[in-house]
Motif scaffolding. Sequence first.
Motif: not given
Length: 243
Positions: A109-130, A231-238
Motif C-alpha cells: 500500500p502507498r505510504a501515508a503522507l507525513s504530518e508536514i506533507d499533509r499540511s502542504v497538501a491541504e494548503q494546495l487543495f484550498r487553492y485548487a478548490s477555490d 487544468s493543473k489545479l483540477l488535476a491536483y483535485q483528483k
Amino acid sequence: MTSTPRRFVFRPLVVVAGALATVLTIIFGILQIGSWINENAVWSLWAAIVVLIVAIVLLIARLAAVTEVAKVAEQTAAIEAQNAEAATNAAEQARGALRDLESAGPPTPRAALSEIDRSVAEQLFRYASDPELLTTLGSFFPYQIPRGPVRLIDELSELPMTRTVHDPQLERHLGNLAETAQAWRTKFLRVASADGDHYSTRLAHFVSQDAYKHHTAMTDELGDAGFELHSKLLAYQKYYASL
C-alpha cells in the motif's frame, strides 16, 4: 472465407495438347487414314480416340484439382499449427505472469503522507478548490480580474520558498503548480493594472496600432497561461482525492 474446392483444374498446356490431339484425330478420320478399318466401323476408332483424349484431359484436370486441394489443406494445417503454437506460448506467458504475481504477494500500500506533507497538501487543495480562482482562470475576462484570485496565485507561486515536502508525487504537484502560477503572474504584470476593486488589461491611453496588437497578444498569452493553471489545479483535485 474458405472457397469451395474446384472439381477440375484445367492447365493451359493440357488443354492445348488435348485440343490438338482431338483435331488431328478428326482430320485423320476425314482423310480415311487407316484403310484397314472395317467399312462399317470407319468412325468407331476415331470416335473412341476422341473420347479417350477427352477422358485423359479430364483425368489430368481432376488430378490437378486434387493436388490443389491437398496443397490448400497442407497450408491450412501449417497455419493452424502456427496459431496453436502461438496460443500455447501466450498461455504459457500468462501462466508465468500469474506465477510472478503470486510469488510477489499482495501490492504494497502507498505510504501515508507525513504530518508536514499533509499540511502542504491541504494548503494546495484550498487553492485548487477555490471557486473564485477556478472561475477567474476558466472563464477569463481580461477587463475585470478579481483581486482575490490574483492574491491566491501570488501565494501559490511563492509557496515552494516557504514549504518543503518529502513525498515525490506531492513534490511534483507542488513544483508544477508553483511554476505555472509564477508564469501566469509574470504575464499578468506585463499587461494588467489596478482598476478600482479589481484588475484590468484595458489600455488607459491611446497607443499605436502595432503596440495595441502586441498588447492583445500578451493578453491572449495570459489567458492561455490561466487555462493551463486551471487544468493543473483540477488535476491536483483528483490527486488529493486519492490520498
